[in-house]
Structure formats: structure tokens, C-alpha cells
Design a protein around this motif. Structure first.
Motif, PDB file in Angstrom:
ATOM      1  N   ASP A 171      -7.878  10.062  -9.156  1.00 25.10           N
ATOM      2  CA  ASP A 171      -9.091  10.437  -8.424  1.00 25.10           C
ATOM      3  C   ASP A 171      -8.898  10.147  -6.931  1.00 25.10           C
ATOM      4  OD1 ASP A 171     -11.610  11.240  -7.801  1.00 25.10           O
ATOM      5  OD2 ASP A 171     -12.633   9.485  -8.620  1.00 25.10           O
ATOM      6  N   GLY A 172      -9.266  11.095  -6.090  1.00 29.21           N
ATOM      7  CA  GLY A 172      -9.191  10.877  -4.643  1.00 29.21           C
ATOM      8  C   GLY A 172      -7.989  11.536  -4.004  1.00 29.21           C
ATOM      9  N   LEU A 173      -8.190  12.043  -2.789  1.00 32.01           N
ATOM     10  CA  LEU A 173      -7.124  12.718  -2.055  1.00 32.01           C
ATOM     11  C   LEU A 173      -7.409  12.627  -0.559  1.00 32.01           C
ATOM     12  CD1 LEU A 173      -4.582  14.580  -2.131  1.00 32.01           C
ATOM     13  CD2 LEU A 173      -6.164  16.525  -2.199  1.00 32.01           C
ATOM     14  N   GLU A 174      -6.465  12.085   0.178  1.00 31.71           N
ATOM     15  CA  GLU A 174      -6.579  12.033   1.638  1.00 31.71           C
ATOM     16  C   GLU A 174      -6.038  13.333   2.226  1.00 31.71           C
ATOM     17  OE1 GLU A 174      -4.309   9.853   5.345  1.00 31.71           O
ATOM     18  OE2 GLU A 174      -4.569   8.706   3.498  1.00 31.71           O
ATOM     19  N   LEU A 175      -6.709  13.856   3.240  1.00 32.23           N
ATOM     20  CA  LEU A 175      -6.257  15.080   3.894  1.00 32.23           C
ATOM     21  C   LEU A 175      -5.566  14.737   5.205  1.00 32.23           C
ATOM     22  CD1 LEU A 175      -9.315  17.416   3.235  1.00 32.23           C
ATOM     23  CD2 LEU A 175      -7.177  17.231   1.925  1.00 32.23           C
ATOM     24  N   GLU A 176      -4.304  15.137   5.307  1.00 31.05           N
ATOM     25  CA  GLU A 176      -3.532  14.923   6.533  1.00 31.05           C
ATOM     26  C   GLU A 176      -3.801  16.043   7.528  1.00 31.05           C
ATOM     27  OE1 GLU A 176       0.673  13.538   6.025  1.00 31.05           O
ATOM     28  OE2 GLU A 176       0.372  14.325   4.004  1.00 31.05           O
ATOM     29  N   CYS A 177      -3.567  15.743   8.794  1.00 29.83           N
ATOM     30  CA  CYS A 177      -3.671  16.747   9.849  1.00 29.83           C
ATOM     31  C   CYS A 177      -2.280  17.080  10.381  1.00 29.83           C
ATOM     32  CB  CYS A 177      -4.550  16.242  10.993  1.00 29.83           C
ATOM     33  SG  CYS A 177      -6.276  16.043  10.530  1.00 29.83           S
ATOM     34  N   LEU A 178      -2.075  18.338  10.670  1.00 32.45           N
ATOM     35  CA  LEU A 178      -0.785  18.822  11.145  1.00 32.45           C
ATOM     36  C   LEU A 178      -0.546  18.425  12.600  1.00 32.45           C
ATOM     37  CD1 LEU A 178       1.699  20.708  10.586  1.00 32.45           C
ATOM     38  CD2 LEU A 178       0.297  22.577  11.502  1.00 32.45           C
ATOM     39  N   TYR A 179       0.655  17.887  12.875  1.00 29.71           N
ATOM     40  CA  TYR A 179       1.084  17.664  14.258  1.00 29.71           C
ATOM     41  C   TYR A 179       1.738  18.960  14.735  1.00 29.71           C
ATOM     42  CZ  TYR A 179       0.278  12.648  13.697  1.00 29.71           C
ATOM     43  OH  TYR A 179      -0.305  11.422  13.490  1.00 29.71           O
ATOM     44  N   ARG A 180       1.088  19.646  15.648  1.00 29.71           N
ATOM     45  CA  ARG A 180       1.520  20.996  16.024  1.00 29.71           C
ATOM     46  C   ARG A 180       2.560  20.988  17.147  1.00 29.71           C
ATOM     47  NH1 ARG A 180      -2.340  25.292  14.323  1.00 29.71           N
ATOM     48  NH2 ARG A 180      -3.748  24.311  12.826  1.00 29.71           N
ATOM     49  N   TYR A 181       3.640  20.278  16.917  1.00 28.84           N
ATOM     50  CA  TYR A 181       4.751  20.324  17.861  1.00 28.84           C
ATOM     51  C   TYR A 181       5.359  21.723  17.834  1.00 28.84           C
ATOM     52  CZ  TYR A 181       4.454  15.220  17.453  1.00 28.84           C
ATOM     53  OH  TYR A 181       4.018  13.921  17.435  1.00 28.84           O
ATOM     54  N   ASP A 182       5.962  22.136  18.945  1.00 28.98           N
ATOM     55  CA  ASP A 182       6.543  23.473  19.018  1.00 28.98           C
ATOM     56  C   ASP A 182       7.581  23.709  17.920  1.00 28.98           C
ATOM     57  OD1 ASP A 182       4.970  24.078  21.180  1.00 28.98           O
ATOM     58  OD2 ASP A 182       6.534  23.721  22.684  1.00 28.98           O
ATOM     59  N   PHE A 183       8.446  22.711  17.689  1.00 27.55           N
ATOM     60  CA  PHE A 183       9.509  22.893  16.695  1.00 27.55           C
ATOM     61  C   PHE A 183       8.930  22.947  15.276  1.00 27.55           C
ATOM     62  CE2 PHE A 183       9.167  18.289  17.007  1.00 27.55           C
ATOM     63  CZ  PHE A 183       9.304  17.848  15.698  1.00 27.55           C
ATOM     64  N   VAL A 184       7.821  22.261  15.054  1.00 28.58           N
ATOM     65  CA  VAL A 184       7.151  22.314  13.747  1.00 28.58           C
ATOM     66  C   VAL A 184       6.537  23.695  13.528  1.00 28.58           C
ATOM     67  CG1 VAL A 184       5.169  21.465  12.425  1.00 28.58           C
ATOM     68  CG2 VAL A 184       6.696  19.846  13.563  1.00 28.58           C
ATOM     69  N   MET A 185       5.859  24.209  14.546  1.00 27.51           N
ATOM     70  CA  MET A 185       5.229  25.523  14.413  1.00 27.51           C
ATOM     71  C   MET A 185       6.272  26.619  14.208  1.00 27.51           C
ATOM     72  SD  MET A 185       2.155  24.615  14.447  1.00 27.51           S
ATOM     73  CE  MET A 185       1.341  26.216  14.428  1.00 27.51           C
ATOM     74  N   LYS A 186       7.422  26.465  14.830  1.00 21.12           N
ATOM     75  CA  LYS A 186       8.508  27.441  14.666  1.00 21.12           C
ATOM     76  C   LYS A 186       8.988  27.445  13.208  1.00 21.12           C
ATOM     77  CE  LYS A 186      13.033  28.657  16.658  1.00 21.12           C
ATOM     78  NZ  LYS A 186      13.905  28.529  15.473  1.00 21.12           N
ATOM     79  N   ARG A 187       9.170  26.263  12.633  1.00 22.74           N
ATOM     80  CA  ARG A 187       9.629  26.162  11.240  1.00 22.74           C
ATOM     81  C   ARG A 187       8.586  26.739  10.282  1.00 22.74           C
ATOM     82  NH1 ARG A 187      13.323  22.255   9.643  1.00 22.74           N
ATOM     83  NH2 ARG A 187      11.876  21.296   8.158  1.00 22.74           N
ATOM     84  N   ILE A 188       7.330  26.519  10.567  1.00 19.88           N
ATOM     85  CA  ILE A 188       6.264  27.037   9.717  1.00 19.88           C
ATOM     86  C   ILE A 188       6.234  28.560   9.762  1.00 19.88           C
ATOM     87  CG2 ILE A 188       3.741  27.215   9.561  1.00 19.88           C
ATOM     88  CD1 ILE A 188       3.644  24.204  10.193  1.00 19.88           C
ATOM     89  N   ARG A 189       6.383  29.123  10.970  1.00 20.75           N
ATOM     90  CA  ARG A 189       6.405  30.588  11.097  1.00 20.75           C
ATOM     91  C   ARG A 189       7.606  31.171  10.370  1.00 20.75           C
ATOM     92  NH1 ARG A 189       4.837  29.353  16.470  1.00 20.75           N
ATOM     93  NH2 ARG A 189       7.001  29.540  17.149  1.00 20.75           N
ATOM     94  N   GLU A 190       8.763  30.549  10.498  1.00 24.71           N
ATOM     95  CA  GLU A 190       9.977  31.045   9.865  1.00 24.71           C
ATOM     96  C   GLU A 190       9.858  31.112   8.346  1.00 24.71           C
ATOM     97  OE1 GLU A 190      13.254  29.595  13.236  1.00 24.71           O
ATOM     98  OE2 GLU A 190      12.911  28.397  11.416  1.00 24.71           O
ATOM     99  N   GLU A 198       0.867  -1.184   0.000  1.00 30.39           N
ATOM    100  CA  GLU A 198       0.000   0.000   0.000  1.00 30.39           C
ATOM    101  C   GLU A 198       0.899   1.228   0.000  1.00 30.39           C
ATOM    102  OE1 GLU A 198      -3.123   2.133   3.117  1.00 30.39           O
ATOM    103  OE2 GLU A 198      -3.078  -0.053   2.986  1.00 30.39           O
ATOM    104  N   VAL A 199       0.784   2.054  -1.041  1.00 33.72           N
ATOM    105  CA  VAL A 199       1.694   3.190  -1.207  1.00 33.72           C
ATOM    106  C   VAL A 199       0.933   4.500  -1.023  1.00 33.72           C
ATOM    107  CG1 VAL A 199       3.458   4.258  -2.650  1.00 33.72           C
ATOM    108  CG2 VAL A 199       2.967   1.801  -2.891  1.00 33.72           C
ATOM    109  N   ARG A 200       1.368   5.254  -0.046  1.00 30.65           N
ATOM    110  CA  ARG A 200       0.750   6.559   0.250  1.00 30.65           C
ATOM    111  C   ARG A 200       1.723   7.657  -0.182  1.00 30.65           C
ATOM    112  NH1 ARG A 200       0.528  10.078   4.944  1.00 30.65           N
ATOM    113  NH2 ARG A 200      -1.580  10.820   5.378  1.00 30.65           N
ATOM    114  N   VAL A 201       1.380   8.334  -1.263  1.00 28.27           N
ATOM    115  CA  VAL A 201       2.228   9.413  -1.781  1.00 28.27           C
ATOM    116  C   VAL A 201       1.793  10.720  -1.127  1.00 28.27           C
ATOM    117  CG1 VAL A 201       3.022  10.647  -3.828  1.00 28.27           C
ATOM    118  CG2 VAL A 201       2.510   8.194  -3.976  1.00 28.27           C
ATOM    119  N   SER A 202       2.659  11.242  -0.277  1.00 21.05           N
ATOM    120  CA  SER A 202       2.352  12.473   0.448  1.00 21.05           C
ATOM    121  C   SER A 202       2.800  13.669  -0.397  1.00 21.05           C
ATOM    122  CB  SER A 202       3.068  12.474   1.802  1.00 21.05           C
ATOM    123  OG  SER A 202       2.771  13.636   2.526  1.00 21.05           O
TER     124      SER A 202
END
Length: 237
Positions: free
Chosen positions: A212-231, A144-148
């Protein structure tokens, strides 16, 4: 300036690949996919702002241990049997990065444990570059291959991954190649970084290419992840 991920790939391979061995940093039980045993590998040639494994993949020389194909297979399968789980997963870094190791591991799961579903979470770029990987994955019904898919166009891909925008299309090519060969494969993308318009745009792109078809992922809001996103100035929805 955005980097070429294939150039970065060669540098990372020298650190985390050694013949049929590859670096992994943990083996764990996960509640995802209704329960699985996950082998988290070290190393990726993208630099996604929202990656929960970025602190590992940014230091590939310092983290993890080398495991042979046989040792990974034995460790994962024994845990799955003991815990009565029916799914195993390759995740963490980019599973396809060490091609020799990945190929032999897929062959083992495909031939020795056809009753276990083997889930591969990938960015797809190497599958686009080496279509024989798609053919291999399609040859075993338990794969099963999940292409992100990172972003919804070239610009958002660059902002999220730090890589050159043209490689956005390699992800699309990967899912097309997988489906062409008959593999069980599907796409996923991050809802919070795409938003409704981004998701709509990506879905139209996929449909245009026969996907056809698309799965929607949810963000893991770790502090270090949020910092990288803001940057990187990435807007969240």
C-alpha cells in the motif's frame, strides 16, 4: 533488443567492485529528506532514460575512485556530525551492486550510528535476487529503503530501462520481501513517465501484492535526460 540486467551486472561488478571497496564519484550535502549526506556510487545494471546519473554510470571505468567501507562510513558520518544532519543516503548508481561492500557498510551504519537514518535508494532487483539483503536491512531500525520502480508494467519497464520486461516484477518482489522481513521500505515511481493511468495501474498491481502506498518522483529535466527520453519515444505527462 533488450538486455538481461543480470548479465550486465557481472560486467559492471568487475569494474566498480573490488572486495570491500567500491567506486564512488562524489560525497555531498543534499536538501532532500530534509537534509542528508549523500554518497553517490558509480555503476548500475539498468539504463534508465530519466537517470540524472547516466553520464557517470555509462562510463564506470573512467569515473570515480575506490573507497573502502570504512572510508565511506567515516567520510559520511563525519560530515553528518559536523553539519548536524540526521540522515545519510546511498544513491547515484545502484547501492546494492557491490554486495560485499554494501553488506558491510549497512552493518556499520546499523551498529555504529543507530541515531542516523540510513536511506538506500535502489531499483530492488538484487534484493529480489538475494533476499538475505532484505533480512539484513530489516535487522536495523535506522534503515529506510526506497524502491524506485521503473515503469508500471513490463512494456514501460523495457522502454525506460532498456532491460528485459520480466525484471519489472523483480522490483515488486523486492518490496514484498522487504516488507515481509519487517524492513521500513516503500515504493516510488516517476510521475512524468507514468501519467495518471500508469500510476493507477501500478498502484493496483502493488495493492494486489499487498503493498500500500506509492511516492511520486519528479523528473529532473536536464538537457541530456530530455534527449534520452526523446530518443526512446517516451511520452511525458
Amino acid at each position: 533488443m533488450n538486455f538481461d540486467p543480470l548479465e550486465k551486472l557481472e560486467k559492471i561488478q568487475k569494474i566498480v567492485c573490488n572486495g570491500n571497496q567500491r567506486k564512488y564519484y562524489r560525497f555531498r550535502i543534499s536538501k532532500q529528506y530534509a537534509g542528508d549526506v549523500t554518497a553517490d556510487c558509480v555503476g548500475c545494471f539498468l539504463d534508465c532514460a530519466f537517470c540524472w546519473s547516466s553520464r557517470v554510470n555509462s562510463r564506470p571505468a573512467e569515473i570515480g575512485k575506490f573507497y573502502s567501507v570504512e572510508k565511506v562510513f567515516k567520510k559520511v558520518v563525519e560530515t553528518a556530525r559536523r553539519r548536524k544532519l540526521h540522515r545519510v543516503r546511498l544513491s547515484g548508481g545502484e547501492p546494492t551492486l557491490c554486495i560485499e561492500h554494501f553488506t558491510k557498510l549497512i552493518e556499520l551504519f546499523g551498529e555504529k550510528t543507530p541515531d542516523l537514518t540510513c536511506i538506500i535508494e535502489t531499483n530492488g532487483i538484487l534484493i529480489a535476487n538475494f533476499p538475505e539483503l532484505a533480512k539484513l536491512l530489516a535487522s536495523y531500525p535506522n534503515m529506510e529503503v526506497r524502491v524506485s520502480i521503473k515503469g508500471f508494467d513490463e512494456e514501460s519497464f523495457e522502454r525506460i530501462t532498456g532491460a528485459e520486461g520480466k525484471y519489472f516484477w523483480w522490483q515488486i518482489d523486492a518490496i514484498k520481501i522487504l516488507l515481509k522481513h519487517g524492513a521500513y521500505a516503500y515504493c516510488a515511481t516517476m510521475w512524468e513517465t507514468a501519467g495518471p493511468r500508469g500510476v493507477e495501474k501500478l498502484m493496483k498491481t502493488l495493492l494486489k501484492h499487498g503493498v500500500d502506498g506509492l511516492e511520486l518522483e519528479c523528473l529532473y529535466r536536464y538537457d541530456f535526460v530530455m534527449k534520452r527520453i526523446r530518443e526512446r519515444g517516451i511520452k511525458l505527462y
